[in-house]
Design a protein around this motif. Structure first.
Motif, PDB file in Angstrom:
ATOM      1  N   GLY A 267       0.772  -1.225   0.000  1.00  0.00           N
ATOM      2  CA  GLY A 267       0.000   0.000   0.000  1.00  0.00           C
ATOM      3  C   GLY A 267       0.806   1.279   0.000  1.00  0.00           C
ATOM      4  N   ASN A 268       1.966   1.270  -0.580  1.00  0.00           N
ATOM      5  CA  ASN A 268       2.752   2.498  -0.622  1.00  0.00           C
ATOM      6  C   ASN A 268       2.922   2.945  -2.076  1.00  0.00           C
ATOM      7  N   ILE A 269       1.998   3.763  -2.519  1.00  0.00           N
ATOM      8  CA  ILE A 269       2.050   4.315  -3.866  1.00  0.00           C
ATOM      9  C   ILE A 269       2.706   5.685  -3.778  1.00  0.00           C
ATOM     10  N   ASN A 270       3.763   5.880  -4.539  1.00  0.00           N
ATOM     11  CA  ASN A 270       4.448   7.162  -4.558  1.00  0.00           C
ATOM     12  C   ASN A 270       3.725   8.057  -5.574  1.00  0.00           C
ATOM     13  N   VAL A 271       2.816   8.873  -5.061  1.00  0.00           N
ATOM     14  CA  VAL A 271       1.968   9.701  -5.916  1.00  0.00           C
ATOM     15  C   VAL A 271       2.792  10.754  -6.653  1.00  0.00           C
ATOM     16  N   THR A 272       3.859  11.241  -6.047  1.00  0.00           N
ATOM     17  CA  THR A 272       4.702  12.246  -6.694  1.00  0.00           C
ATOM     18  C   THR A 272       5.360  11.675  -7.950  1.00  0.00           C
ATOM     19  N   LYS A 273       5.937  10.482  -7.831  1.00  0.00           N
ATOM     20  CA  LYS A 273       6.567   9.857  -8.997  1.00  0.00           C
ATOM     21  C   LYS A 273       5.525   9.481 -10.043  1.00  0.00           C
ATOM     22  N   LEU A 274       4.367   9.030  -9.594  1.00  0.00           N
ATOM     23  CA  LEU A 274       3.295   8.701 -10.523  1.00  0.00           C
ATOM     24  C   LEU A 274       2.845   9.952 -11.271  1.00  0.00           C
ATOM     25  N   SER A 275       2.756  11.059 -10.577  1.00  0.00           N
ATOM     26  CA  SER A 275       2.368  12.326 -11.206  1.00  0.00           C
ATOM     27  C   SER A 275       3.394  12.775 -12.235  1.00  0.00           C
ATOM     28  N   GLN A 276       4.656  12.610 -11.905  1.00  0.00           N
ATOM     29  CA  GLN A 276       5.709  12.975 -12.854  1.00  0.00           C
ATOM     30  C   GLN A 276       5.661  12.078 -14.085  1.00  0.00           C
ATOM     31  N   TYR A 277       5.463  10.787 -13.878  1.00  0.00           N
ATOM     32  CA  TYR A 277       5.415   9.843 -14.993  1.00  0.00           C
ATOM     33  C   TYR A 277       4.224  10.119 -15.913  1.00  0.00           C
ATOM     34  N   LEU A 278       3.072  10.412 -15.306  1.00  0.00           N
ATOM     35  CA  LEU A 278       1.859  10.652 -16.102  1.00  0.00           C
ATOM     36  C   LEU A 278       1.727  12.105 -16.553  1.00  0.00           C
ATOM     37  N   LYS A 279       2.617  12.974 -16.066  1.00  0.00           N
ATOM     38  CA  LYS A 279       2.589  14.408 -16.395  1.00  0.00           C
ATOM     39  C   LYS A 279       1.225  15.025 -16.042  1.00  0.00           C
TER      40      LYS A 279
ATOM     41  N   GLU B 225      -6.526  14.846  -7.281  1.00  0.00           N
ATOM     42  CA  GLU B 225      -7.537  13.805  -7.472  1.00  0.00           C
ATOM     43  C   GLU B 225      -6.897  12.414  -7.468  1.00  0.00           C
ATOM     44  N   VAL B 226      -5.758  12.257  -8.138  1.00  0.00           N
ATOM     45  CA  VAL B 226      -5.056  10.968  -8.170  1.00  0.00           C
ATOM     46  C   VAL B 226      -4.580  10.590  -6.765  1.00  0.00           C
ATOM     47  N   ALA B 227      -4.133  11.552  -5.982  1.00  0.00           N
ATOM     48  CA  ALA B 227      -3.712  11.281  -4.608  1.00  0.00           C
ATOM     49  C   ALA B 227      -4.887  10.732  -3.796  1.00  0.00           C
ATOM     50  N   ASN B 228      -6.061  11.319  -3.954  1.00  0.00           N
ATOM     51  CA  ASN B 228      -7.255  10.841  -3.249  1.00  0.00           C
ATOM     52  C   ASN B 228      -7.645   9.441  -3.709  1.00  0.00           C
ATOM     53  N   ILE B 229      -7.575   9.202  -5.001  1.00  0.00           N
ATOM     54  CA  ILE B 229      -7.919   7.885  -5.548  1.00  0.00           C
ATOM     55  C   ILE B 229      -6.938   6.830  -5.042  1.00  0.00           C
ATOM     56  N   CYS B 230      -5.661   7.154  -5.006  1.00  0.00           N
ATOM     57  CA  CYS B 230      -4.655   6.212  -4.519  1.00  0.00           C
ATOM     58  C   CYS B 230      -4.860   5.893  -3.036  1.00  0.00           C
ATOM     59  N   GLU B 231      -5.210   6.890  -2.258  1.00  0.00           N
ATOM     60  CA  GLU B 231      -5.491   6.672  -0.837  1.00  0.00           C
ATOM     61  C   GLU B 231      -6.694   5.747  -0.668  1.00  0.00           C
ATOM     62  N   TYR B 232      -7.737   5.979  -1.451  1.00  0.00           N
ATOM     63  CA  TYR B 232      -8.931   5.127  -1.410  1.00  0.00           C
ATOM     64  C   TYR B 232      -8.577   3.704  -1.850  1.00  0.00           C
ATOM     65  N   PHE B 233      -7.748   3.578  -2.886  1.00  0.00           N
ATOM     66  CA  PHE B 233      -7.324   2.266  -3.380  1.00  0.00           C
ATOM     67  C   PHE B 233      -6.550   1.510  -2.298  1.00  0.00           C
ATOM     68  N   ASP B 234      -5.667   2.199  -1.585  1.00  0.00           N
ATOM     69  CA  ASP B 234      -4.921   1.569  -0.495  1.00  0.00           C
ATOM     70  C   ASP B 234      -5.867   1.029   0.577  1.00  0.00           C
ATOM     71  N   GLN B 235      -6.882   1.810   0.916  1.00  0.00           N
ATOM     72  CA  GLN B 235      -7.856   1.366   1.918  1.00  0.00           C
ATOM     73  C   GLN B 235      -8.602   0.124   1.444  1.00  0.00           C
ATOM     74  N   GLN B 236      -8.991   0.113   0.174  1.00  0.00           N
ATOM     75  CA  GLN B 236      -9.727  -1.029  -0.370  1.00  0.00           C
ATOM     76  C   GLN B 236      -8.839  -2.275  -0.430  1.00  0.00           C
ATOM     77  N   MET B 237      -7.589  -2.107  -0.803  1.00  0.00           N
ATOM     78  CA  MET B 237      -6.664  -3.241  -0.862  1.00  0.00           C
ATOM     79  C   MET B 237      -6.386  -3.782   0.542  1.00  0.00           C
ATOM     80  N   GLU B 238      -6.289  -2.895   1.518  1.00  0.00           N
ATOM     81  CA  GLU B 238      -6.085  -3.329   2.897  1.00  0.00           C
ATOM     82  C   GLU B 238      -7.290  -4.134   3.376  1.00  0.00           C
ATOM     83  N   ARG B 239      -8.469  -3.661   3.026  1.00  0.00           N
ATOM     84  CA  ARG B 239      -9.705  -4.390   3.372  1.00  0.00           C
ATOM     85  C   ARG B 239      -9.722  -5.770   2.720  1.00  0.00           C
ATOM     86  N   ALA B 240      -9.319  -5.835   1.460  1.00  0.00           N
ATOM     87  CA  ALA B 240      -9.278  -7.115   0.745  1.00  0.00           C
ATOM     88  C   ALA B 240      -8.234  -8.043   1.361  1.00  0.00           C
ATOM     89  N   THR B 241      -7.118  -7.489   1.794  1.00  0.00           N
ATOM     90  CA  THR B 241      -6.064  -8.290   2.401  1.00  0.00           C
ATOM     91  C   THR B 241      -6.529  -8.928   3.703  1.00  0.00           C
TER      92      THR B 241
END
Length: 117
Positions: free
Chosen positions: A32-44, A52-68
């Motif tokens: 659950g450690n997504i580096n949003v800064t590097k992702l933002s740089q890669y996707l420009k 918005e991507v930071a919020n989505i990534c945070e939500y995704f981490d929560q959902q993956m933790e729940r699934a785990t």
């Protein structure tokens, strides 16, 4: 002779369980450690997209933790987390950015040993 036989059986059982446990798809490897800064740089991303991507990534981490942590519906929760993330990203990103993101997410899941059916 009896000890040798028992030792071989024990070694065989230990080896079999080790390989069997390693071949099962699981979300236990998700950290659950997504580096949003590097992702933002890669996707420009622009500033609005970055937030918005930071919020989505945070939500995704929560959902993956729940699934785990789930024992009962782990596959269903995993599928919902991944496809929910892709749906939210598709609404936020341009077509090229989304295609790049989908490739990165797919590679990440494969590298972590997570299989979504």
């Amino acid at each position: 002779m009896k000890r040798l036989g028992l030792t071989l059986v024990a070694a065989l059982c230990l080896t079999a369980t080790t390989f069997a446990a390693g071949n099962q798809p699981t979300t236990a490897k998700w950290e659950g450690n997504i580096n949003v800064t590097k992702l933002s740089q890669y996707l420009k991303l622009n500033a609005g997209q970055h937030e918005e991507v930071a919020n989505i990534c945070e939500y995704f981490d929560q959902q993956m933790e729940r699934a785990t942590k789930s024992r009962k519906d782990q596959e269903k929760l995993l599928r919902n987390a991944v496809y929910g993330n892709l749906k939210l990203m598709k609404q936020t990103l341009s077509e090229k950015q989304y295609a790049d993101y989908a490739r990165v997410l797919n590679a990440t899941l494969q590298n972590k040993g997570i299989e979504v059916k």
